[in-house]
Design a protein around this motif. Structure first.
Motif, PDB file in Angstrom:
ATOM      1  N   LYS A   1     -35.872 -40.807 -82.883  1.00 53.05           N
ATOM      2  CA  LYS A   1     -34.885 -41.852 -83.192  1.00 53.05           C
ATOM      3  C   LYS A   1     -33.802 -41.955 -82.120  1.00 53.05           C
ATOM      4  O   LYS A   1     -33.159 -43.001 -82.000  1.00 53.05           O
ATOM      5  CB  LYS A   1     -34.240 -41.588 -84.551  1.00 53.05           C
ATOM      6  CG  LYS A   1     -35.151 -41.849 -85.719  1.00 53.05           C
ATOM      7  CD  LYS A   1     -34.443 -41.511 -87.014  1.00 53.05           C
ATOM      8  CE  LYS A   1     -35.358 -41.640 -88.203  1.00 53.05           C
ATOM      9  NZ  LYS A   1     -34.686 -41.281 -89.462  1.00 53.05           N
ATOM     10  N   GLN A   2     -33.605 -40.899 -81.375  1.00 52.67           N
ATOM     11  CA  GLN A   2     -32.582 -40.910 -80.324  1.00 52.67           C
ATOM     12  C   GLN A   2     -33.010 -41.730 -79.107  1.00 52.67           C
ATOM     13  O   GLN A   2     -32.177 -42.083 -78.272  1.00 52.67           O
ATOM     14  CB  GLN A   2     -32.251 -39.474 -79.886  1.00 52.67           C
ATOM     15  CG  GLN A   2     -31.743 -38.577 -80.997  1.00 52.67           C
ATOM     16  CD  GLN A   2     -30.521 -39.143 -81.696  1.00 52.67           C
ATOM     17  OE1 GLN A   2     -29.553 -39.542 -81.059  1.00 52.67           O
ATOM     18  NE2 GLN A   2     -30.573 -39.208 -83.018  1.00 52.67           N
ATOM     19  N   LEU A   3     -34.294 -42.047 -79.020  1.00 53.44           N
ATOM     20  CA  LEU A   3     -34.808 -42.819 -77.895  1.00 53.44           C
ATOM     21  C   LEU A   3     -34.707 -44.314 -78.191  1.00 53.44           C
ATOM     22  O   LEU A   3     -34.692 -44.725 -79.341  1.00 53.44           O
ATOM     23  CB  LEU A   3     -36.269 -42.445 -77.615  1.00 53.44           C
ATOM     24  CG  LEU A   3     -36.559 -40.962 -77.394  1.00 53.44           C
ATOM     25  CD1 LEU A   3     -38.040 -40.760 -77.107  1.00 53.44           C
ATOM     26  CD2 LEU A   3     -35.708 -40.400 -76.276  1.00 53.44           C
ATOM     27  N   THR A   4     -34.659 -45.094 -77.146  1.00 55.15           N
ATOM     28  CA  THR A   4     -34.556 -46.543 -77.307  1.00 55.15           C
ATOM     29  C   THR A   4     -35.930 -47.193 -77.145  1.00 55.15           C
ATOM     30  O   THR A   4     -36.157 -48.005 -76.257  1.00 55.15           O
ATOM     31  CB  THR A   4     -33.579 -47.131 -76.278  1.00 55.15           C
ATOM     32  OG1 THR A   4     -33.989 -46.715 -74.970  1.00 55.15           O
ATOM     33  CG2 THR A   4     -32.160 -46.677 -76.539  1.00 55.15           C
ATOM     34  N   LEU A   5     -36.852 -46.808 -78.018  1.00 53.69           N
ATOM     35  CA  LEU A   5     -38.202 -47.361 -77.979  1.00 53.69           C
ATOM     36  C   LEU A   5     -38.303 -48.582 -78.879  1.00 53.69           C
ATOM     37  O   LEU A   5     -37.623 -48.656 -79.905  1.00 53.69           O
ATOM     38  CB  LEU A   5     -39.216 -46.320 -78.479  1.00 53.69           C
ATOM     39  CG  LEU A   5     -39.492 -45.134 -77.588  1.00 53.69           C
ATOM     40  CD1 LEU A   5     -40.354 -44.118 -78.332  1.00 53.69           C
ATOM     41  CD2 LEU A   5     -40.191 -45.577 -76.320  1.00 53.69           C
ATOM     42  N   LEU A   6     -39.166 -49.501 -78.508  1.00 59.32           N
ATOM     43  CA  LEU A   6     -39.478 -50.602 -79.411  1.00 59.32           C
ATOM     44  C   LEU A   6     -40.090 -50.035 -80.682  1.00 59.32           C
ATOM     45  O   LEU A   6     -40.733 -48.983 -80.670  1.00 59.32           O
ATOM     46  CB  LEU A   6     -40.461 -51.573 -78.757  1.00 59.32           C
ATOM     47  CG  LEU A   6     -39.953 -52.383 -77.579  1.00 59.32           C
ATOM     48  CD1 LEU A   6     -41.082 -53.235 -77.018  1.00 59.32           C
ATOM     49  CD2 LEU A   6     -38.783 -53.271 -78.003  1.00 59.32           C
ATOM     50  N   ASP A   7     -39.913 -50.748 -81.756  1.00 58.51           N
ATOM     51  CA  ASP A   7     -40.385 -50.328 -83.066  1.00 58.51           C
ATOM     52  C   ASP A   7     -41.867 -49.940 -83.055  1.00 58.51           C
ATOM     53  O   ASP A   7     -42.251 -48.892 -83.564  1.00 58.51           O
ATOM     54  CB  ASP A   7     -40.144 -51.471 -84.043  1.00 58.51           C
ATOM     55  CG  ASP A   7     -40.263 -51.070 -85.490  1.00 58.51           C
ATOM     56  OD1 ASP A   7     -40.092 -49.881 -85.796  1.00 58.51           O
ATOM     57  OD2 ASP A   7     -40.512 -51.958 -86.309  1.00 58.51           O
ATOM     58  N   SER A   8     -42.694 -50.770 -82.464  1.00 58.74           N
ATOM     59  CA  SER A   8     -44.137 -50.494 -82.469  1.00 58.74           C
ATOM     60  C   SER A   8     -44.480 -49.238 -81.670  1.00 58.74           C
ATOM     61  O   SER A   8     -45.384 -48.489 -82.042  1.00 58.74           O
ATOM     62  CB  SER A   8     -44.918 -51.694 -81.932  1.00 58.74           C
ATOM     63  OG  SER A   8     -44.493 -52.009 -80.618  1.00 58.74           O
TER      64      SER A   8
END
Length: 105
Positions: free
Chosen positions: A32-39
């Motif tokens: 959750k700390q990463l800025t990844l796209l939802d998918s």
């Protein structure tokens, strides 16, 4: 939003053994700390869940390799930047180390 989908994945912990659920929860918090796209975060979470539930070293290695391969695919496709890929691989490595401690010796 990524957190919403990952929050849903936390329900998977209910069917896990307590130690695996705790490990998976810690991995999700790192994710959750990463800025990844939802998918992308959702797919990564599935690999982390597989790692938490691994019953032997081979299953753990396969799940870790799949997660790292997924990350390398995102990097190759220019879907994420190198720094983010490095952080995601670190999440997989941390999860692997925690899961390894849960495996029978």
């Amino acid at each position: 939003m990524t957190t919403d989908r990952l929050s849903l994945l936390e329900y998977e912990k209910l069917s896990m053994k307590p130690a695996a659920a705790e490990q998976f929860g810690r991995s999700l918090e790192e994710l959750k700390q990463l800025t990844l796209l939802d998918s992308y975060a959702s797919r990564a979470a599935h690999y982390l869940g597989d790692m938490a539930e691994a019953e032997n070293s081979q299953q753990l290695a396969v799940a870790k390799d799949q997660g790292i391969g997924f990350t390398e695919g995102l990097l190759t496709a220019a879907a994420i930047e190198h720094a983010l890929a490095k952080r995601l691989i670190e999440v997989f490595n941390n999860a692997s180390e925690r899961a390894q401690k849960l495996l029978p010796q």
